[in-house]
Design a protein around this motif. Structure first.
Motif, PDB file in Angstrom:
ATOM      1  N   ALA A  87       0.914  -1.287   0.080  1.00  0.00           N
ATOM      2  CA  ALA A  87      -0.073  -0.236   0.068  1.00  0.00           C
ATOM      3  C   ALA A  87       0.867   1.151   0.111  1.00  0.00           C
ATOM      4  CB  ALA A  87      -1.024   0.180   1.215  1.00  0.00           C
ATOM      5  N   LYS A  88       2.001   1.164   0.513  1.00  0.00           N
ATOM      6  CA  LYS A  88       3.070   2.170   0.616  1.00  0.00           C
ATOM      7  C   LYS A  88       3.265   2.886  -0.570  1.00  0.00           C
ATOM      8  CE  LYS A  88       6.689   1.431   2.680  1.00  0.00           C
ATOM      9  NZ  LYS A  88       7.899   1.194   3.573  1.00  0.00           N
ATOM     10  N   PHE A  89       3.185   1.625  -1.579  1.00  0.00           N
ATOM     11  CA  PHE A  89       4.156   1.866  -3.072  1.00  0.00           C
ATOM     12  C   PHE A  89       2.885   2.312  -3.976  1.00  0.00           C
ATOM     13  CE2 PHE A  89       7.435  -1.244  -1.427  1.00  0.00           C
ATOM     14  CZ  PHE A  89       8.238  -0.324  -0.926  1.00  0.00           C
ATOM     15  N   GLY A 125      -8.371 -12.889   9.862  1.00  0.00           N
ATOM     16  CA  GLY A 125     -10.018 -12.274   9.926  1.00  0.00           C
ATOM     17  C   GLY A 125      -9.765 -10.819   9.251  1.00  0.00           C
ATOM     18  N   LEU A 126     -10.846 -10.083   9.009  1.00  0.00           N
ATOM     19  CA  LEU A 126     -11.059  -8.852   8.251  1.00  0.00           C
ATOM     20  C   LEU A 126     -10.116  -7.924   9.039  1.00  0.00           C
ATOM     21  CD1 LEU A 126     -12.031  -7.443   5.976  1.00  0.00           C
ATOM     22  CD2 LEU A 126     -14.138  -7.216   7.065  1.00  0.00           C
ATOM     23  N   ASN A 127     -10.374  -7.658  10.194  1.00  0.00           N
ATOM     24  CA  ASN A 127      -9.857  -6.447  10.946  1.00  0.00           C
ATOM     25  C   ASN A 127      -8.319  -6.643  10.945  1.00  0.00           C
ATOM     26  OD1 ASN A 127     -12.334  -5.451  11.531  1.00  0.00           O
ATOM     27  ND2 ASN A 127     -12.363  -6.208  13.599  1.00  0.00           N
ATOM     28  N   HIS A 128      -7.715  -7.623  11.246  1.00  0.00           N
ATOM     29  CA  HIS A 128      -6.043  -7.806  11.122  1.00  0.00           C
ATOM     30  C   HIS A 128      -5.811  -7.772   9.943  1.00  0.00           C
ATOM     31  CE1 HIS A 128      -5.766  -8.962  15.162  1.00  0.00           C
ATOM     32  NE2 HIS A 128      -6.339 -10.039  15.229  1.00  0.00           N
ATOM     33  N   ALA A 129      -6.406  -8.281   8.815  1.00  0.00           N
ATOM     34  CA  ALA A 129      -6.192  -8.180   7.370  1.00  0.00           C
ATOM     35  C   ALA A 129      -5.885  -6.444   7.044  1.00  0.00           C
ATOM     36  CB  ALA A 129      -6.714  -8.829   6.624  1.00  0.00           C
ATOM     37  N   LYS A 130      -7.162  -5.789   7.524  1.00  0.00           N
ATOM     38  CA  LYS A 130      -7.096  -4.518   6.866  1.00  0.00           C
ATOM     39  C   LYS A 130      -5.798  -3.524   7.733  1.00  0.00           C
ATOM     40  CE  LYS A 130     -12.005  -3.666   5.595  1.00  0.00           C
ATOM     41  NZ  LYS A 130     -13.128  -3.040   6.115  1.00  0.00           N
ATOM     42  N   ARG A 131      -5.711  -3.824   9.136  1.00  0.00           N
ATOM     43  CA  ARG A 131      -4.668  -3.222   9.631  1.00  0.00           C
ATOM     44  C   ARG A 131      -3.090  -3.651   8.983  1.00  0.00           C
ATOM     45  NH1 ARG A 131      -1.856  -5.112  15.231  1.00  0.00           N
ATOM     46  NH2 ARG A 131       0.125  -3.683  14.909  1.00  0.00           N
ATOM     47  N   LEU A 132      -2.957  -4.693   8.527  1.00  0.00           N
ATOM     48  CA  LEU A 132      -1.739  -5.253   7.945  1.00  0.00           C
ATOM     49  C   LEU A 132      -1.419  -4.627   6.651  1.00  0.00           C
ATOM     50  CD1 LEU A 132      -1.572  -8.788   9.385  1.00  0.00           C
ATOM     51  CD2 LEU A 132      -0.113  -6.884  10.064  1.00  0.00           C
ATOM     52  N   VAL A 133      -2.545  -4.621   6.120  1.00  0.00           N
ATOM     53  CA  VAL A 133      -2.512  -3.948   4.432  1.00  0.00           C
ATOM     54  C   VAL A 133      -2.611  -2.631   4.476  1.00  0.00           C
ATOM     55  CG1 VAL A 133      -3.549  -4.333   2.421  1.00  0.00           C
ATOM     56  CG2 VAL A 133      -3.473  -6.398   3.514  1.00  0.00           C
ATOM     57  N   PHE A 134      -3.491  -2.017   5.157  1.00  0.00           N
ATOM     58  CA  PHE A 134      -3.429  -0.491   4.967  1.00  0.00           C
ATOM     59  C   PHE A 134      -2.280   0.295   5.599  1.00  0.00           C
ATOM     60  CE2 PHE A 134      -8.287  -0.740   5.128  1.00  0.00           C
ATOM     61  CZ  PHE A 134      -8.575  -1.251   3.705  1.00  0.00           C
ATOM     62  N   MET A 135      -2.078  -0.302   6.727  1.00  0.00           N
ATOM     63  CA  MET A 135      -0.962   0.274   7.717  1.00  0.00           C
ATOM     64  C   MET A 135       0.487   0.096   7.138  1.00  0.00           C
ATOM     65  SD  MET A 135      -2.825   2.181   9.753  1.00  0.00           S
ATOM     66  CE  MET A 135      -1.604   2.692  11.090  1.00  0.00           C
ATOM     67  N   ALA A 136       0.713  -1.033   6.616  1.00  0.00           N
ATOM     68  CA  ALA A 136       2.090  -1.550   5.857  1.00  0.00           C
ATOM     69  C   ALA A 136       2.942  -1.328   7.104  1.00  0.00           C
ATOM     70  CB  ALA A 136       2.559  -0.561   4.845  1.00  0.00           C
ATOM     71  N   GLU A 137       2.671  -1.822   8.473  1.00  0.00           N
ATOM     72  CA  GLU A 137       3.537  -1.316   9.503  1.00  0.00           C
ATOM     73  C   GLU A 137       4.112  -2.839   9.855  1.00  0.00           C
ATOM     74  OE1 GLU A 137       1.182  -0.445  12.773  1.00  0.00           O
ATOM     75  OE2 GLU A 137      -0.026  -2.093  12.679  1.00  0.00           O
ATOM     76  N   ARG A 138       5.290  -2.881  10.506  1.00  0.00           N
ATOM     77  CA  ARG A 138       6.027  -4.056  10.928  1.00  0.00           C
ATOM     78  C   ARG A 138       5.241  -4.469  12.060  1.00  0.00           C
ATOM     79  NH1 ARG A 138      12.706  -3.982  12.077  1.00  0.00           N
ATOM     80  NH2 ARG A 138      12.416  -5.680  13.723  1.00  0.00           N
ATOM     81  N   VAL A 139       5.099  -5.962  12.222  1.00  0.00           N
ATOM     82  CA  VAL A 139       4.624  -6.476  13.358  1.00  0.00           C
ATOM     83  C   VAL A 139       5.611  -7.524  13.603  1.00  0.00           C
ATOM     84  CG1 VAL A 139       2.743  -8.041  14.095  1.00  0.00           C
ATOM     85  CG2 VAL A 139       2.370  -5.980  12.344  1.00  0.00           C
ATOM     86  N   GLY A 140       5.693  -7.911  15.197  1.00  0.00           N
ATOM     87  CA  GLY A 140       6.602  -8.908  15.503  1.00  0.00           C
ATOM     88  C   GLY A 140       6.042  -9.990  15.855  1.00  0.00           C
ATOM     89  N   ALA A 141       6.874 -10.999  16.254  1.00  0.00           N
ATOM     90  CA  ALA A 141       6.697 -12.260  16.366  1.00  0.00           C
ATOM     91  C   ALA A 141       5.494 -12.738  17.295  1.00  0.00           C
ATOM     92  CB  ALA A 141       7.749 -13.209  16.905  1.00  0.00           C
ATOM     93  N   GLN A 142       5.186 -12.118  18.554  1.00  0.00           N
ATOM     94  CA  GLN A 142       4.248 -12.450  19.386  1.00  0.00           C
ATOM     95  C   GLN A 142       3.049 -11.989  18.968  1.00  0.00           C
ATOM     96  OE1 GLN A 142       4.472 -14.267  22.372  1.00  0.00           O
ATOM     97  NE2 GLN A 142       2.136 -14.207  21.939  1.00  0.00           N
ATOM     98  N   GLU A 143       2.945 -10.786  18.207  1.00  0.00           N
ATOM     99  CA  GLU A 143       1.639 -10.280  17.689  1.00  0.00           C
ATOM    100  C   GLU A 143       1.155 -10.961  16.583  1.00  0.00           C
ATOM    101  OE1 GLU A 143      -0.498  -5.961  17.020  1.00  0.00           O
ATOM    102  OE2 GLU A 143       1.837  -6.173  17.176  1.00  0.00           O
ATOM    103  N   MET A 144       2.243 -11.430  15.849  1.00  0.00           N
ATOM    104  CA  MET A 144       1.788 -12.577  14.659  1.00  0.00           C
ATOM    105  C   MET A 144       1.308 -13.550  14.964  1.00  0.00           C
ATOM    106  SD  MET A 144       5.390 -12.148  12.607  1.00  0.00           S
ATOM    107  CE  MET A 144       5.480 -13.220  11.311  1.00  0.00           C
ATOM    108  N   LEU A 145       1.752 -14.149  16.356  1.00  0.00           N
ATOM    109  CA  LEU A 145       1.065 -15.460  16.767  1.00  0.00           C
ATOM    110  C   LEU A 145      -0.210 -15.005  17.324  1.00  0.00           C
ATOM    111  CD1 LEU A 145       1.680 -18.558  17.952  1.00  0.00           C
ATOM    112  CD2 LEU A 145       2.198 -17.300  20.274  1.00  0.00           C
ATOM    113  N   ASP A 146      -0.453 -14.140  17.891  1.00  0.00           N
ATOM    114  CA  ASP A 146      -1.643 -13.786  18.508  1.00  0.00           C
ATOM    115  C   ASP A 146      -2.977 -13.426  17.540  1.00  0.00           C
ATOM    116  OD1 ASP A 146      -0.490 -13.707  21.025  1.00  0.00           O
ATOM    117  OD2 ASP A 146      -0.230 -11.590  21.142  1.00  0.00           O
ATOM    118  N   MET A 147      -2.481 -12.994  16.135  1.00  0.00           N
ATOM    119  CA  MET A 147      -3.360 -12.673  15.178  1.00  0.00           C
ATOM    120  C   MET A 147      -3.882 -13.619  14.180  1.00  0.00           C
ATOM    121  SD  MET A 147      -1.476  -9.900  12.649  1.00  0.00           S
ATOM    122  CE  MET A 147      -1.567  -8.595  14.174  1.00  0.00           C
ATOM    123  N   GLY A 148      -2.730 -14.785  14.537  1.00  0.00           N
ATOM    124  CA  GLY A 148      -2.849 -16.039  13.778  1.00  0.00           C
ATOM    125  C   GLY A 148      -2.056 -16.136  12.527  1.00  0.00           C
TER     126      GLY A 148
END
Length: 258
Positions: free
Chosen positions: A139-141, A158-181
């Protein structure tokens, strides 16, 4: 560099298990167009072999993969390549992995970036270390993601996590990657490959015809298609009374020995 870089490398670490390793560690395992062709060829080879039941996908070096080589993408854009919503070469490989009858495990030893996030999501299991992080910067590009990736983002997380990851283009760490699936397991860095291969060896003991049917219908269920007549027929074809009785007898014999 200690070892020549190349396209993805294929090996057979144990019975019924295949390992494909991305092998451009000096380039963060960025995938070049020819690498996608080799990767798809290896997947086809594994699926056509009656002896392979489980596929492990990993990256050599410190990265799982930084995704598609941006230089190749830029060259394509300069040459007039247009986005029309059709399958790209990258999407074709991810879709191939997703739809394979093989059970697949992504062994994530390091960062997972761009399109590599979709390759990981196309696997049935994703085992990562505490040093893993992911980021989808498309999305940044101003780059529209292909539909298969968006579908996997939603169906896995899930849709909420997907929108956050795709729209925000932010870096997410390992524990959060586990928590969101995104991750299905989190282990110590030194244990990622060993645990992936151990899990693969266990999965390889399962009846392959039944596993393939279960995978197909579970994936279809994530898209709301699990109860379709075609999916019920897949399960019906996997029902083998004689094989079930043999497996039950073998399990009982093993318990008696134990």
């Amino acid at each position: 560099m200690s070892e020549a870089e190349s396209g993805p490398v294929f090996s057979r670490p144990s019975a019924h298990v295949a390992l494909i390793e991305l092998n451009r560690p000096q380039s963060a395992n960025r995938l070049e167009p020819q690498d996608l062709e080799v990767l798809r060829s290896h997947i086809d080879e594994c699926e056509s072999s009656a002896d392979v039941r489980v596929l492990v996908l990993a990256g050599r070096g410190n990265y799982f993969s930084a995704g598609f080589d941006l230089r190749a993408l830029a060259d394509g854009l300069r040459s007039g390549v247009r986005f029309d919503g059709a399958d790209s070469a990258f999407e074709a490989v991810a879709n191939r992995l997703d739809s394979s009858k093989l059970i697949s495990i992504a062994a994530l030893n390091g960062p997972v970036l761009g399109g590599a996030t979709d390759l990981a999501l196309a696997c049935d299991f994703r085992m990562g270390s505490s040093e893993v992080f992911m980021q989808m910067p498309a999305a940044k590009f101003g780059l529209p993601l292909y539909a298969g990736a968006l579908q996997r983002y939603v169906s896995r997380m899930g849709l909420n996590h997907a929108k956050r990851l795709v729209f925000m283009a932010e870096r997410v760490g390992a524990q959060e990657m586990l928590d969101m699936g995104f991750l299905t397991a989190l282990v110590r860095p030194s244990e990622v490959m060993a645990m992936a291969l151990s899990q693969a060896a266990h999965l390889a003991t399962m009846p392959p015809k039944n596993m393939a049917a279960l995978k197909q219908v579970l994936n279809a269920s994530a898209l709301g298609e699990g109860t379709a007549v075609s999916q019920r027929e897949v399960l019906a074809r996997a029902f083998d009374p004689e094989a079930i009785l043999q497996n039950i007898a073998a399990s009982q014999a093993a318990r008696r020995k134990g």
